[in-house]
Design a protein around this motif. Sequence first.
Motif: not given
Length: 253
Positions: A211-225
Amino acid sequence: MKTPPRYSVTSVDHALRLATMLQLEGSLTISQAAQRLRVAPSTAHRLLAMLVYRDFATQDDQHIYHAGPVLELAAHSKSSTARLRAAAMPHLSRVVAELDETSSISIRTGQTTRFLATVECGQSLRVTSREGMVFPAHRTTTGMLYLAGLEREALARFFDSGWYADNRADIPDPGRLRTDLARVRRNGFALNEGRSERGLVALGVPVRDTGGELLAGLSVSLPSARYDRQRLPDMVATLHAAAQALQADLAHG
């Protein structure tokens, strides 16, 4: 991020995590519990036995553990959360294989967001697993994606109720937040530079239901350096492709 108790008890933490898994995801074997907690099978067995004793879990004839009578919401929660986590795992692995950075799936739970699963990259300097961690919504990419979809009045109500009502000091500056949310709406992704933890950068894109509603978030994380803005378009494209593939898998069961 919630601050852990000064004198934390590891066994209690493990037991509570197992109870959460049983409630939100369904059944577990001893080997699965041991793998998720990163403990020996004998330790997982003792923890599960105590949960059975206190009616937080039950054990069937195949030695599989299920949510017990204390966890009354298990049957309802399992149908969506466990399915989402299981469907997301291969897509998280593909993101890690392509970007060589840690990838996660998380959901909104009231005024906070909870990480359901993480696949770590193989680099020596990396973001470690966030599985089970809970953060205020405005400090994560998934939370920002959700907040970006709220009208001003709804956004104000969000911060005036629930978790934030007892944590007023953590409410963000309204002007800065509106600017950040406008950027999320314009870009179609959320960028977290030190919001949840200093020295960490995360990118997140939405996973939506039919229905177009937000179900979850898919992310990638890394050190800021290691964060390079020149890589941003490629990283976002990889995340969007993974999110769309996950949406297709969920839509087709």
